[in-house]
Motif scaffolding. Structure first.
Motif: not given
Length: 279
Positions: A212-219, A107-124
């Motif tokens: 992009s390939a990176r976006e799909i890989h992260n998803l 915090l304060p990054k990724y407040r809310g739901r499913a923070p780990v999934n969102w972090a991976v999705l966004n390539g953190e």
């Protein structure tokens, strides 16, 4: 002896409850969830741990109706460890020495739901666990302590979640002493420097091959099993790999070559599809 009421679920709930009990904090009540029969249960049971320790355990009670019970217990602390509902102010007010939540991000990054999934999705490149005060707004209270964990470029969300679980336990064990002694130093949770994300649904795993390939890989990494998984109209794709190779045509999407699955993405790059289930 300090008393704490625990609202908890999942691996983080079990590990942090265990940390409290090891510190000889009295836990007269645990509130947790019934397992959803439509959800894959791949994590530890807070209910089983609490019952094995002889702790009164409630499953999905009416939170408003808990107030008389909490008043009778008069807890020093209330903790929420991956409990899936917000606790209202009238419940938080029952904690004489504070109400605290363990959140799966830095915090304060990724407040809310499913923070780990969102972090991976966004390539953190990192995530973590944060113990903070509970207030009316979600994940907005002052921070007691936090611990970072790395995210590799090919890590799945479940890999990161296991690291976050360990970080949560580390933070909890490190924080118990200062909380009990009243010496914990709280620092501001600077919300303007962070972000808020909502929950995710299985449908959010649908792949748009124009990305992009990176976006799909992260998803794919973000929703791979035990989460619901990434998919397109004819395939479920559980693991991918970035590769440098030409595609046989300019049409985006999956194709087979010499018995292997690949996909051309919208940026002209190719993904190797390592784990594929045909529908």
């Amino acid at each position: 002896m300090a008393k704490a009421v625990v609202f908890g679920y999942h691996d983080v709930g079990a590990r942090c409850l265990g940390a409290l009990l090891d510190a000889r904090v009295t836990v007269p009540l645990v509130v947790t969830h019934r397992d959803d029969p439509h959800e894959r249960i791949w994590f530890a049971s807070v209910a089983e741990l609490a019952r094995s320790k002889g702790i009164d355990t409630l499953l999905d009670p009416d939170i408003g109706a808990l107030r008389p019970t909490l008043r009778a217990i008069a807890p020093d602390f209330i903790f929420s460890f991956y409990y899936r509902r917000m606790l209202p102010p009238e419940v938080l007010a029952q904690a004489k020495r504070g109400a605290y939540n363990m959140h799966g991000s830095l915090l304060p990054k990724y407040r809310g739901r499913a923070p780990v999934n969102w972090a991976v999705l966004n390539g953190e490149s990192e995530s973590g666990a944060t113990l903070h005060e509970m207030v009316v707004k979600p994940d907005a209270g002052r921070i007691i302590d936090q611990q970072a964990v790395p995210i590799g470029p090919d890590d799945l969300a479940v890999d990161v979640f296991r690291r976050v679980t360990q970080a949560a336990e580390t933070v909890m064990r490190r924080s118990i002493g200062p909380l009990l002694s009243g010496t914990a130093r709280l620092r501001p949770n600077e919300l303007t420097k962070g972000s808020y994300f909502g929950g995710r649904r299985p449908e959010d795993g649908r792949i748009d091959w124009r990305n992009s390939a990176r976006e799909i890989h992260n998803l794919v990494r973000a929703v791979a099993p035990p989460y619901p998984g990434a998919f397109c109209d004819r395939l479920k794709i559980n693991r991918t790999q970035m590769v440098e190779r030409p595609a046989p045509s300019s049409e985006v999407g999956p194709y087979r070559e010499r018995g292997e699955w690949f996909a051309l993405c919208g940026d002209g790059k190719v993904l190797r599809l390592l784990e594929v289930q045909e529908k």
